[in-house]
Design a protein around this motif. Structure first.
Motif, PDB file in Angstrom:
ATOM      1  N   SER A 141      32.157  39.207  32.130  1.00 40.88           N
ATOM      2  CA  SER A 141      32.244  38.000  32.957  1.00 40.88           C
ATOM      3  C   SER A 141      31.145  37.013  32.581  1.00 40.88           C
ATOM      4  O   SER A 141      31.019  35.954  33.183  1.00 40.88           O
ATOM      5  CB  SER A 141      32.108  38.369  34.438  1.00 40.88           C
ATOM      6  OG  SER A 141      30.878  39.027  34.658  1.00 40.88           O
ATOM      7  N   PRO A 166      36.800  40.073  39.325  1.00 43.61           N
ATOM      8  CA  PRO A 166      35.714  39.121  39.068  1.00 43.61           C
ATOM      9  C   PRO A 166      36.073  37.991  38.120  1.00 43.61           C
ATOM     10  O   PRO A 166      35.770  36.830  38.400  1.00 43.61           O
ATOM     11  CB  PRO A 166      34.615  40.009  38.488  1.00 43.61           C
ATOM     12  CG  PRO A 166      34.848  41.340  39.109  1.00 43.61           C
ATOM     13  CD  PRO A 166      36.329  41.461  39.213  1.00 43.61           C
ATOM     14  N   THR A 190      28.895  28.075  40.360  1.00 44.37           N
ATOM     15  CA  THR A 190      29.520  28.726  39.204  1.00 44.37           C
ATOM     16  C   THR A 190      29.388  27.858  37.964  1.00 44.37           C
ATOM     17  O   THR A 190      29.077  28.354  36.868  1.00 44.37           O
ATOM     18  CB  THR A 190      31.006  29.010  39.495  1.00 44.37           C
ATOM     19  OG1 THR A 190      31.113  29.740  40.718  1.00 44.37           O
ATOM     20  CG2 THR A 190      31.645  29.800  38.372  1.00 44.37           C
ATOM     21  N   HIS A 209      32.767  46.875  41.256  1.00 42.83           N
ATOM     22  CA  HIS A 209      32.593  45.811  40.268  1.00 42.83           C
ATOM     23  C   HIS A 209      33.132  44.477  40.756  1.00 42.83           C
ATOM     24  O   HIS A 209      32.970  43.463  40.073  1.00 42.83           O
ATOM     25  CB  HIS A 209      33.264  46.203  38.952  1.00 42.83           C
ATOM     26  CG  HIS A 209      32.525  47.300  38.246  1.00 42.83           C
ATOM     27  ND1 HIS A 209      32.987  47.866  37.088  1.00 42.83           N
ATOM     28  CD2 HIS A 209      31.359  47.927  38.525  1.00 42.83           C
ATOM     29  CE1 HIS A 209      32.136  48.802  36.686  1.00 42.83           C
ATOM     30  NE2 HIS A 209      31.158  48.860  37.551  1.00 42.83           N
ATOM     31  N   ASP A 210      33.789  44.486  41.928  1.00 46.21           N
ATOM     32  CA  ASP A 210      34.291  43.236  42.497  1.00 46.21           C
ATOM     33  C   ASP A 210      33.295  42.607  43.459  1.00 46.21           C
ATOM     34  O   ASP A 210      33.572  41.567  44.054  1.00 46.21           O
ATOM     35  CB  ASP A 210      35.603  43.489  43.263  1.00 46.21           C
ATOM     36  CG  ASP A 210      36.657  44.153  42.395  1.00 46.21           C
ATOM     37  OD1 ASP A 210      36.719  43.814  41.202  1.00 46.21           O
ATOM     38  OD2 ASP A 210      37.393  45.015  42.907  1.00 46.21           O
ATOM     39  N   MET A 265      29.708  40.855  44.302  1.00 47.09           N
ATOM     40  CA  MET A 265      28.644  40.061  43.690  1.00 47.09           C
ATOM     41  C   MET A 265      27.303  40.372  44.344  1.00 47.09           C
ATOM     42  O   MET A 265      26.261  40.397  43.706  1.00 47.09           O
ATOM     43  CB  MET A 265      28.975  38.567  43.832  1.00 47.09           C
ATOM     44  CG  MET A 265      27.980  37.618  43.194  1.00 47.09           C
ATOM     45  SD  MET A 265      28.692  35.987  42.912  1.00 47.09           S
ATOM     46  CE  MET A 265      29.195  35.510  44.571  1.00 47.09           C
ATOM     47  N   GLU A 277      26.610  45.451  46.484  1.00 45.81           N
ATOM     48  CA  GLU A 277      27.474  46.459  45.846  1.00 45.81           C
ATOM     49  C   GLU A 277      27.228  47.866  46.378  1.00 45.81           C
ATOM     50  O   GLU A 277      28.146  48.653  46.546  1.00 45.81           O
ATOM     51  CB  GLU A 277      27.224  46.429  44.332  1.00 45.81           C
ATOM     52  CG  GLU A 277      28.081  47.392  43.547  1.00 45.81           C
ATOM     53  CD  GLU A 277      27.769  47.359  42.058  1.00 45.81           C
ATOM     54  OE1 GLU A 277      28.015  48.362  41.391  1.00 45.81           O
ATOM     55  OE2 GLU A 277      27.266  46.327  41.583  1.00 45.81           O
ATOM     56  N   SER A 287      31.998  39.040  47.794  1.00 42.19           N
ATOM     57  CA  SER A 287      32.882  39.366  46.673  1.00 42.19           C
ATOM     58  C   SER A 287      32.601  38.424  45.510  1.00 42.19           C
ATOM     59  O   SER A 287      31.961  37.382  45.670  1.00 42.19           O
ATOM     60  CB  SER A 287      34.346  39.215  47.095  1.00 42.19           C
ATOM     61  OG  SER A 287      34.720  37.848  47.086  1.00 42.19           O
ATOM     62  N   ARG A 288      33.114  38.780  44.344  1.00 40.94           N
ATOM     63  CA  ARG A 288      32.935  37.918  43.166  1.00 40.94           C
ATOM     64  C   ARG A 288      33.799  36.665  43.245  1.00 40.94           C
ATOM     65  O   ARG A 288      33.702  35.793  42.384  1.00 40.94           O
ATOM     66  CB  ARG A 288      33.219  38.700  41.885  1.00 40.94           C
ATOM     67  CG  ARG A 288      32.102  39.697  41.568  1.00 40.94           C
ATOM     68  CD  ARG A 288      32.244  40.259  40.183  1.00 40.94           C
ATOM     69  NE  ARG A 288      31.215  41.263  39.927  1.00 40.94           N
ATOM     70  CZ  ARG A 288      30.012  40.995  39.409  1.00 40.94           C
ATOM     71  NH1 ARG A 288      29.700  39.748  39.100  1.00 40.94           N
ATOM     72  NH2 ARG A 288      29.152  41.964  39.204  1.00 40.94           N
TER      73      ARG A 288
END
Length: 965
Positions: free
Chosen positions: A45, A85, A100, A195-196, A198, A201, A449-450
């Protein structure tokens, strides 16, 4: 002008790739000499940073080391693009999210014309796959690039492999459908894997018991569900706490066939709506509306007052808290504080005497405490008020832990049971009676979340899970773990704990990139579920890639039978011919694929960072034991730590990130590799300091210059002096130390031996031999260069290749023989003599400094007489005063020194001086006299007859007496 490291790196990277020296041939060496190592492939990512550099450099160093030891080494690499993500990033770029945009334009330095293409997640993947490959090549990683692949249906051959994996798990009853709590993005509407996430976790999900206290209002029963992690303490509730400034709601709550009216915080109503409840908000109001009212404890029937407490967090559980001051330090201190706030109580029309007269209820007998453990612990720690938060947290932790593990419950019908037993029984009974329910809540907040949204906990129905809670499966995972090597060994207990507590894990999502679930394609297999056995796919991937490149592969024909044969069955020419007809892949290629798998498996080492122990690394064990034969179960896991930047945690959003590729550009790949490998051991964390990297670069340049110089010397056999023998002996030590450290993945220790130890020994040798230019010195330095370059090759491969070429070495140093200690170079005595000289020189310098002797002229050195050596040797053997004295007094000559021997033994035992290697001190001093005089700038007189200053009698073995004038 400095050394052009970049040109050297590019030269050797090009040659490695051209000659494909890291693509192993299984026919080159027997299976006993194979070494298969993998590392968790990166999630693409964004760019890799210097924290990632540690994770990926460690296995490369080990792969290079084992290759030089003569092993056939496979070190492959692929790319992970599964999950939400990347889709979330594309969505945020499409919506022009400034945060972003800043990360990708300013931190990752993505060109503007490329950045706007990132609205398509496939463009993100394409860009960062190319960048990651370039970074790995620039870092000098010895990867077999013929096996490269990436995940998801965008790469069909691997996607078919994942389908096979999931069919196999489902056939074994290990993929199940059901209801489960999951982390959930309420905006996108998807479950979230590790892994989703941000932010947050690792945040734990807690099971709160919410006990429904009853408020009578106009003849109606309204429930105030108080959330607690200690349901057994409901018997000791003295009051309720609400936050008067928070917003609460009256809501109609429907669950199953039951409908009730609840009062909870506004935040709680929102969260409860995701947990199998329909929540209809009827009214909103501030908590102060209920302060002073009474509610009924549904268990004891007691009426308890609602009191104001701003410490109640409306965003934690229900925002309704029951107070148990006998056993909860925060409750006790809050009540004491409230007693002093008469004006506040009167504002809520509460008679202060009501609070003053609250009686504590003792529920738990705890050794070392009286009736009210919370009160005693607060007093012990000197807590004055609620402002002493740290002390209160400490008190809470102490009491809760002690009561849970050692407490005995005192209230009927559970009297005499341990608190652990009572807690479970009470929670179960309250739920059965309908006066309590379960609410799930994050232990910490926020969890983001991502996609950039705040996560909630949702009960999902008809969700697909991998059943890691299966007891038989757990036992097999434990068996595998017991046979594995874990580095560091201290992490084994964590793996065991994770195996114990793992339960069902959601394995599919409705959104994101991935492989569709083969029997239910509306679902996509998530990122932590398609990354558990891909190490097996690497073994066949070069054949897959070749067939794909030649246009001879139809992925749709790669059915379950094909993968069953490759990974699960015995060799069969007939099966290979059948599969040729089905798949169009030549039978001989299918045979070669199976040969590769059987050759490389089991996997020798799996490497990754410690944050993957609770998920990926443990799932890796589970999935291997579920699918493969026992002889194919993995052999080892090596865990590494994290990295910080200039003492601060790296953060993309704050711009506090150093990209791996930028570190290479700035310092050179070899310097980056050596720096990171030398900073920390195993799972210890490291800190990147630019200033320190700059210092190391200068030392690496010096290494290059020295070996370049020595490469011009001839290694002619000749008579060596003691100092030459010392240097070669120390080289043996470095070889032995580096080898042992690398066998155990201790990269920091290996760097200390291979680089710093040799560099420091060489400096001493050059000082000791200053002015000499003879065959013996040139021979020694040439031999040192030949060994040193090979010791450094795993860490600084590019420079080492260049220097190997200068030395006239055959082929690549990457494939050269790893150095082994030369038997004839070992010489413990000479090493002890040299350490003796170093120590003596430092001692004399210290004497001159402490005594403030200006312009010293002479140093008189007195070595220990033979009888003192005898004493030291006996003490080293006996390690006991009486035994040593008894042994020594058997000798008439020793009895002449009786009192001195007694004192000496006492001193040696007190100092635990049990290591002694006898050397000829006088010989060593006389041979090194010129050097000592040069170092100290004084005349050195050894063992003169005259005892200057009465010092001679103070001489001890390896510690001469010294008088300076």
């Amino acid at each position: 002008m400095g050394i052009d490291f970049k040109a050297i790196e590019e030269k050797w990277q090009r040659r490695w790739l051209e000659e494909k020296i890291f693509e192993p041939d299984i026919k080159a060496k027997p299976k006993e000499r194979k070494f298969y190592i993998t590392v968790a492939f990166p999630y693409l990512s964004g760019h890799l940073h210097v924290g990632h550099a540690r994770t990926y450099t460690i296995p490369d160093v080990i792969a290079r080391f084992k290759r030089m030891q003569g092993y056939n080494v496979l070190f492959p690499m692929g790319w992970h693009i599964t999950g939400a993500p990347i889709v979330g990033i594309a969505e945020r770029i499409k919506n022009r999210d400034p945060k972003t945009i800043h990360i990708y334009r300013d931190v990752y330095k993505v060109p503007e014309d490329v950045l706007w293409k990132f609205e398509d997640p496939r463009e993100i993947v394409k860009y960062f796959m190319k960048a990651a490959r370039e970074t790995f090549i620039r870092a000098g990683f010895s990867v077999d690039w013929s096996r490269e692949f990436h995940t998801t249906s965008l790469f069909p051959p691997f996607s078919k492999f994942i389908e096979w994996q999931f069919w196999t798990l489902r056939d074994k009853g290990l993929v199940v459908k059901g209801a489960h709590r999951v982390r959930w993005d309420p905006v996108v509407g998807t479950p979230l894997g590790d892994h989703d996430i941000m932010e947050g976790e690792d945040v734990q999900i807690l099971d709160y018991v919410i006990i429904k206290f009853v408020l009578e209002e106009n003849g109606e029963e309204i429930y105030l569900p108080a959330a607690t992690l200690r349901p057994e303490t409901v018997y000791g509730v003295t009051n309720m706490w609400l936050n008067p400034k928070a917003t609460y709601v009256k809501a109609r709550v429907r669950r199953n066939e039951r409908e009730e009216t609840w009062i909870v915080s506004r935040e709680a109503a929102y969260k409860l709506s995701f947990q199998d409840r329909e929540v209809e908000v009827l009214e909103e109001f501030k908590g102060e509306k209920l302060i002073g009212k009474y509610v009924r404890n549904p268990v004891t029937g007691d009426e308890v007052i609602i009191l104001p407490a701003e410490f109640v967090d409306p965003d934690n559980a229900t925002g309704v808290v029951m107070s148990v001051p006998a056993h909860a330090p925060f409750d006790h201190v809050a009540l004491e504080d409230l007693k002093r706030e008469t004006e506040l109580l009167l504002r809520y029309e509460i008679d202060p005497r009501v609070v003053e007269e609250i009686s504590y209820v003792s529920l738990i007998e705890l050794e070392g405490y009286g009736e009210f453990p919370a009160v005693e612990e607060v007093e012990r720690l000197g807590v004055k008020s609620q402002k002493d938060e740290k002390k209160l947290e400490e008190a809470t932790k102490t009491i809760y832990k002690a009561e849970y593990h050692k407490g005995i419950f005192k209230v009927e019908p559970y009297a005499g049971k341990t608190v652990q037993e009572a807690k479970e029984l009470i929670a179960k009974e309250l739920q059965e009676r309908g006066i309590a329910e379960i609410m799930y809540e994050f232990a910490e907040k926020p969890v983001i979340s991502r996609f950039g949204n705040r996560a909630v906990i949702k009960i999902i129905h008809d969700q697909w899970f991998i059943d890691y809670g299966n007891p038989e499966w757990k036992e097999k995972a434990k068996e595998a773990l017991a046979d594995m090597t874990i580095y560091p060994a201290s992490r084994r207990a964590q793996f065991e704990a994770v195996i114990d507590w793992l339960e069902e894990k959601a394995c599919a999502r409705k959104v994101g990139l991935g492989t569709p679930l083969p029997w239910d394609p509306d679902w996509v297999i998530e990122s932590l579920s398609d990354s558990t056995i891909y190490m097996a796919y690497y073994t066949i991937s070069r054949h897959m890639n070749r067939l794909r490149d030649e246009g001879r592969l139809d992925p749709e024909k790669l059915d379950r039978e094909f993968f069953d044969y490759l990974f699960l069955e015995e060799f069969s020419g007939e099966r290979e011919r059948q599969l040729e007809e089905k798949t169009g892949i030549p039978a001989e290629t299918i045979h070669e694929m199976k040969e590769e798998f059987e050759y490389w498996y089991p996997l020798d080492w799996r490497c990754s960072a410690k944050d993957l122990i609770p998920n990926h690394l443990t799932f890796f064990i589970f999935n291997h034991v579920a699918i493969f034969r026992r002889e194919h179960w993995p052999r080892g896991i090596a865990v590494n730590g994290f990295g910080t930047l200039e003492g601060t945690k790296m953060s993309k959003s704050k711009g506090n990130v150093l990209n791996f590729i930028d570190a290479i550009e700035e310092n050179g790949a070899d310097v980056v590799r050596l720096y990171i490998m030398g900073l920390a051991e195993h799972d210890s964390d490291f800190d990147w300091r630019r200033k320190e990297v700059g210092k190391l670069r200068r030392q690496v340049e010096r290494f290059y210059e020295l070996v370049s110089e020595f490469s011009g010397y001839e290694a002619e056999e000749t008579e060596l002096k003691d100092i030459d023998r010392w240097m070669l002996h120390r080289l043996n030590r470095a070889i032995e130390g580096t080898t042992q450290a690398l066998e155990e993945f201790r990269t920091r220790t290996a760097v200390q031996w291979a680089f710093y130890s040799v560099l420091n020994d060489l400096r001493w040798y050059m000082r000791r031999t200053e002015g000499r230019d003879d065959k013996a010195k040139r021979y020694t330095l040439r031999k040192l260069a030949e060994v040193w370059v090979r010791l450094m090759a795993p860490f600084t491969p590019h420079i080492s290749e260049e220097l190997w070429e200068k030395l006239g070495g055959e082929g690549f140093v990457s494939l050269a023989r790893w150095p082994e200690p030369v038997p004839g170079w070992w010489n413990e005595t000479i090493e002890a003599e040299e350490e003796f000289l170093k120590s003596l020189i430092e001692d004399i310098k210290e004497i001159i400094r402490v005594a403030r002797i200006e312009n010293p002229r002479r140093a008189y050195i007195y070595t220990a007489p033979d009888w003192k050596w005898r004493v030291a040797e006996v003490v080293a053997e006996k390690r006991d005063f009486k035994a040593s004295m008894s042994e020594l007094m058997k000798d008439p000559e020793m009895r002449k020194h009786g009192k001195e021997i007694s004192r000496m033994i006492q001193r040696l035992i007190k100092e635990r001086a049990f290591e002694v290697k006898r050397i000829d001190e006088e010989k060593a001093l006389r041979e090194a006299r010129d050097f000592i005089e040069k170092e100290l700038g004084v005349e050195v007189i050894i063992n003169p007859e005259e005892d200057r200053g009465g010092k001679a009698k103070q001489a001890m073995p390896l510690k001469p007496a010294v008088f300076v004038e």
